[in-house]
Write an enzyme that holds these catalytic residues in place. Sequence first.
Site, PDB file in Angstrom:
ATOM      1  N   GLN A 236       0.849  -1.196   0.000  1.00 27.40           N
ATOM      2  CA  GLN A 236       0.000   0.000   0.000  1.00 27.40           C
ATOM      3  C   GLN A 236       0.884   1.245   0.000  1.00 27.40           C
ATOM      4  O   GLN A 236       1.844   1.317   0.775  1.00 27.40           O
ATOM      5  CB  GLN A 236      -0.900   0.008   1.241  1.00 27.40           C
ATOM      6  N   GLU A 286      -2.064 -15.560  -3.812  1.00 30.02           N
ATOM      7  CA  GLU A 286      -1.528 -14.413  -4.552  1.00 30.02           C
ATOM      8  C   GLU A 286      -0.864 -14.913  -5.833  1.00 30.02           C
ATOM      9  O   GLU A 286      -0.155 -15.912  -5.831  1.00 30.02           O
ATOM     10  CB  GLU A 286      -0.511 -13.694  -3.647  1.00 30.02           C
ATOM     11  N   ASP A 330      -9.196  -8.785  -1.508  1.00 31.18           N
ATOM     12  CA  ASP A 330      -8.636  -7.449  -1.787  1.00 31.18           C
ATOM     13  C   ASP A 330      -8.164  -7.422  -3.236  1.00 31.18           C
ATOM     14  O   ASP A 330      -6.973  -7.311  -3.525  1.00 31.18           O
ATOM     15  CB  ASP A 330      -7.477  -7.182  -0.806  1.00 31.18           C
ATOM     16  N   CYS A 357     -10.588  -1.078  -4.153  1.00 28.46           N
ATOM     17  CA  CYS A 357     -10.069   0.235  -4.547  1.00 28.46           C
ATOM     18  C   CYS A 357     -10.876   0.818  -5.697  1.00 28.46           C
ATOM     19  O   CYS A 357     -10.508   1.850  -6.246  1.00 28.46           O
ATOM     20  CB  CYS A 357      -8.593   0.129  -4.919  1.00 28.46           C
ATOM     21  N   GLU A 391     -10.655   4.050  -1.140  1.00 27.53           N
ATOM     22  CA  GLU A 391     -10.658   2.625  -0.797  1.00 27.53           C
ATOM     23  C   GLU A 391     -11.897   2.365   0.071  1.00 27.53           C
ATOM     24  O   GLU A 391     -12.337   3.258   0.796  1.00 27.53           O
ATOM     25  CB  GLU A 391      -9.378   2.363   0.017  1.00 27.53           C
TER      26      GLU A 391
END
Length: 401
Positions: A236, A286, A330, A357, A391
């Site tokens: 971030q 991921e 996310d 986002c 966000e």
Amino acid sequence: MKVEIEKFDHQGRGITYVHNKVCFVRNTLPGEIVDIKITKDQKKYQEGEVRDFIHTSENRIEPVCPYFSICGGCDLMHLNYSDQLTYKENKIRDILNKYANVGSEKIKPIVGNDSPLNYRNKATFQVKDKIGYFEKGSYELIAIDECKIVDARINEILTFLKQQDLSDLNQVVIRVSRYYPDLMVIFKGDKRPHISQYLKLITSCYFEGELLFGTKVIREKIGNLEFSISPDAFFQVNTEGAEKLYQLVRSYLTGNKNDRVLDLYCGTGTIGLFVSDLVSEVIGVEVNKQAVIDAEENKKKNNLKNISFYCGDVAKMVSKLPLCNKVIVDPPRAGLDDVTLNYLLKNDFSKIIYVSCDPVTLARDLKKLSEKYEVVEITPVDLFSQTYHVECVTLLQMRGL
Ligand code: SAH
């Protein structure tokens, strides 16, 4: 022509109507009367540019940055910070209501940024004869002396780089740690740059994927946890803001020590690691290999045992994962794909925590998820002050529980 700006659009531009067609005008505020020139005329919309301000809004402030009117980075610097927050909160209300039928009462007050300037820990400068940023909506480069939203140390390095021979380079990425004095510089281009002594003060220096000198990673701290950041890994860009966001996710997971939690799109494992002490097990997924390597490193560094990471595309992995009872997602701006949405709908998760986002793809996904899950609340968090981005953390709960 003379027009009145009626309201904001979702990208922080003013909206007016010219010959009954919507027209977007940057750097204007609702209520302002401006003389504009049409710069783009499409079938469904137009874009205009201010030639003169005839009546300005009392909410207008002088932008702190001299490049604001041309640079592609910021959108809202002409609006004072508390009004920026109101704009973002209203925008979230609007979008979620319009596209997902979420009632206004479910949108919590926006969480503000303690430092609306100099908050970014990362800058990507473009290089071509000069060093700077692209103009809004174009690849024209504007030379920048200072960027008001990045950490002051990034500006110091920029000042130094401006005096160097940067030919054969096309990009310089600078990352800094908030907690440690660590600085990382990544040069990109055709040929290695000549490195002078000053740059030796930098903790970690890369040319493309090659470590030129220093450490492979820089260190960062969020809460009590230590993180390693490698050149390409996602982290971030607003460290303080990220901590507020992760605290919010934590607050939704307290009190159930037996929980098994999926952390989908986990990046370097930050959120999963941050909540792992609250639950029995976390499984992170991921796609970026280096991010997974960093996640493993972060796990070791913090001496955490109850978290594991899988590398792969979430859509391809979900059906093979051990079943959990709660999920954190996310995803990038594109939101969730159909396979992942169906996986969430087919299985019984007592809670889904959706970190997003992009409110438009969030709304699209919430609409689909609402078949089985109820939106409990949505909290906008301002990680990107001066820009239109916002966000959101959404808590969903399985219906009938
Ligand atoms: N939760 C992390 C990272 C979020 S960014 C944090 O807060 O730091 C989104 C992440 O999703 C990125 O690391 C990106 O590499 C990853 N990603 C994008 N598409 C993916 C996919 N299809 N499957 C798995 N991961 C994906």
